[in-house]
Write an enzyme that holds these catalytic residues in place. Structure first.
Site, PDB file in Angstrom:
ATOM      1  N   LYS A   1     -44.018 -49.493 -18.615  1.00 40.14           N
ATOM      2  CA  LYS A   1     -42.714 -48.866 -18.420  1.00 40.14           C
ATOM      3  C   LYS A   1     -41.919 -49.478 -17.271  1.00 40.14           C
ATOM      4  O   LYS A   1     -40.721 -49.211 -17.141  1.00 40.14           O
ATOM      5  CB  LYS A   1     -42.887 -47.372 -18.208  1.00 40.14           C
ATOM      6  CG  LYS A   1     -43.395 -46.663 -19.451  1.00 40.14           C
ATOM      7  CD  LYS A   1     -42.395 -46.775 -20.596  1.00 40.14           C
ATOM      8  CE  LYS A   1     -42.810 -45.925 -21.768  1.00 40.14           C
ATOM      9  NZ  LYS A   1     -41.778 -45.867 -22.783  1.00 40.14           N
TER      10      LYS A   1
ATOM     11  N   SER B   1     -53.948 -44.278 -24.035  1.00 41.82           N
ATOM     12  CA  SER B   1     -53.236 -44.927 -25.140  1.00 41.82           C
ATOM     13  C   SER B   1     -53.725 -46.365 -25.331  1.00 41.82           C
ATOM     14  O   SER B   1     -53.711 -46.888 -26.450  1.00 41.82           O
ATOM     15  CB  SER B   1     -51.725 -44.903 -24.916  1.00 41.82           C
ATOM     16  OG  SER B   1     -51.360 -45.722 -23.832  1.00 41.82           O
TER      17      SER B   1
HETATM   18  N1  PMP Z   1     -48.799 -45.384 -23.637  1.00 41.61           N
HETATM   19  C1  PMP Z   1     -48.396 -44.740 -22.544  1.00 41.61           C
HETATM   20  C2  PMP Z   1     -49.423 -44.362 -21.529  1.00 41.61           C
HETATM   21  C3  PMP Z   1     -47.036 -44.423 -22.364  1.00 41.61           C
HETATM   22  O1  PMP Z   1     -46.641 -43.774 -21.256  1.00 41.61           O
HETATM   23  C4  PMP Z   1     -46.125 -44.788 -23.370  1.00 41.61           C
HETATM   24  C5  PMP Z   1     -44.672 -44.422 -23.223  1.00 41.61           C
HETATM   25  N2  PMP Z   1     -44.371 -43.092 -23.486  1.00 41.61           N
HETATM   26  C6  PMP Z   1     -46.580 -45.452 -24.509  1.00 41.61           C
HETATM   27  C7  PMP Z   1     -47.929 -45.750 -24.595  1.00 41.61           C
HETATM   28  C8  PMP Z   1     -45.678 -45.844 -25.651  1.00 41.61           C
HETATM   29  O2  PMP Z   1     -44.708 -46.802 -25.327  1.00 41.61           O
HETATM   30  P1  PMP Z   1     -43.271 -46.747 -25.986  1.00 41.61           P
HETATM   31  O3  PMP Z   1     -42.543 -45.587 -25.353  1.00 41.61           O
HETATM   32  O4  PMP Z   1     -42.649 -48.046 -25.652  1.00 41.61           O
HETATM   33  O5  PMP Z   1     -43.415 -46.530 -27.447  1.00 41.61           O
END
Ligand code: PMP
Length: 331
Positions: free
Chosen positions: A52, A292
């Site tokens: 991010k 994630s």
């Molecule tokens: N993994 C984590 C830990 C995140 O904070 C995010 C963002 N919300 C994502 C994956 C997914 O990324 P994106 O918002 O670009 O789809």
């Protein structure tokens, strides 16, 4: 003595964003007898430790260029954590005030880190309209954003709401940086991209770039399985932080930054499987990643086991560090 000018000494953390390395998790591949390569893109090596940081920098610069962000403006954002952390670090370095609205129940490290950078954190529970909307819609983030605009952002002067769910700078920066980095660092030899979907910015921008170079690149999104979504009846289910489910909900609930034309396939991952993969790579290859990332590695593992993917190269985005989850039962 006059100092030698070198561009290796940076003057702002914004210069440290991106150019994260690729790491093939070779020991994990061996342990799981995989015949395809799984290569992690280590986004936790960004200056505030997540993917991010890329959109934090991009959204701030875009708002500055548009003239809506000046000294004295307060930046507002709604986030499950990493965007808030990235923005807090960038806002500190650029001298802006930041107020982050965060859903209750995300790991306490996130709140602490944002505050450490000098930003303010407001829990959703302080804004009854947001909690009410979440409850009434069973977690519809698009609806929450619309309520946030009306009940918070539009009521204040001298604020700018960046809105990562709809801000085009989000997928755009992945098209301009994450995608090209993967293309260059693999010398154009990448068969599959795997990324978890939250706002959709990462997969949409990175996937679109890779497909623009080679339309045959398979883009696989990762979303939580049904058993890993907290509901009104089961509020205590542990979710995959930052990741949402989009496949079987109404179009109006899908954030604008999810470009479904780019996504070829969705793999569902349960939180327990994500935990197992994150725990496994910490021990096998010495990389400490978040939930994630674990989900993405688990999905990549399923792809690697398919006979048609033998010998293929799977690049997997690893969004954040496991250090962000020490207060949870991940480790
Ligand atoms: N993994 C984590 C830990 C995140 O904070 C995010 C963002 N919300 C994502 C994956 C997914 O990324 P994106 O918002 O670009 O789809």
């Amino acid at each position: 003595m006059s100092k030698v000018v070198t561009n290796q000494i940076k003057k702002s953390i914004s210069e440290l964003v991106g150019r994260t390395p690729l790491l093939e998790i070779v020991n994990y591949e061996k342990e799981n007898q995989l015949d395809a390569e799984i290569i992690g893109k280590l986004e936790y090596l960004n200056p505030a430790n997540s993917v991010k940081d890329r959109i934090a920098k991009a959204m701030l610069e875009e708002a500055e260029n548009r003239g809506v962000l000046k000294k004295g403006t307060t930046i507002l954002e709604t986030t499950s954590g990493n965007t808030g952390i990235g923005l807090a670090a960038m806002a500190a370095s650029k001298g802006y005030k930041l107020r982050v609205y965060m859903q209750d129940g995300v790991s306490e490290e996130r709140t602490k880190v944002i505050k450490a950078y000098g930003a303010e954190v407001i829990p959703f529970s302080n804004v009854p309209e947001l909690v009410q909307t979440l409850e009434e819609t069973d977690g519809d983030f698009v609806a929450v954003i619309n309520v946030f605009k009306k009940s918070v952002a539009e009521k204040e002067e001298n604020v700018v709401f960046l809105n990562q769910l709809e801000n085009e700078a989000n997928p755009q920066i992945h098209f301009e940086t994450t995608g090209p980095e993967i293309w260059e660092d693999t010398a154009g030899q990448v068969d599959i991209l795997v990324a978890a979907v939250g706002t959709g910015g990462t997969i949409s921008g990175t996937g679109a770039y890779l497909k623009s170079k080679n339309p045959n690149v398979l883009v696989v999104g990762v979303e939580p399985g049904m058993a890993s979504i907290a509901t009104l009846e089961n509020p205590d289910i542990t979710e995959i932080t930052g990741v949402h489910r989009f496949s079987d909900i109404g179009d109006e609930r899908v954030p604008a930054n999810v470009n479904s034309n780019v996504i070829d396939e969705i793999i569902e991952v349960e939180t327990s499987e994500a935990y197992n993969a994150a725990r496994a790579v910490a021990k096998s290859d010495g990389i400490l990643v978040g939930i994630s990332s674990g989900a993405a590695i688990w999905a990549a593992t399923q792809l690697a086991k398919r006979p048609e993917n033998r010998g293929k190269r799977i690049v997997t985005i690893l969004p954040d560090t496991g250090l962000r989850y020490l207060s949870t039962d991940l480790f």
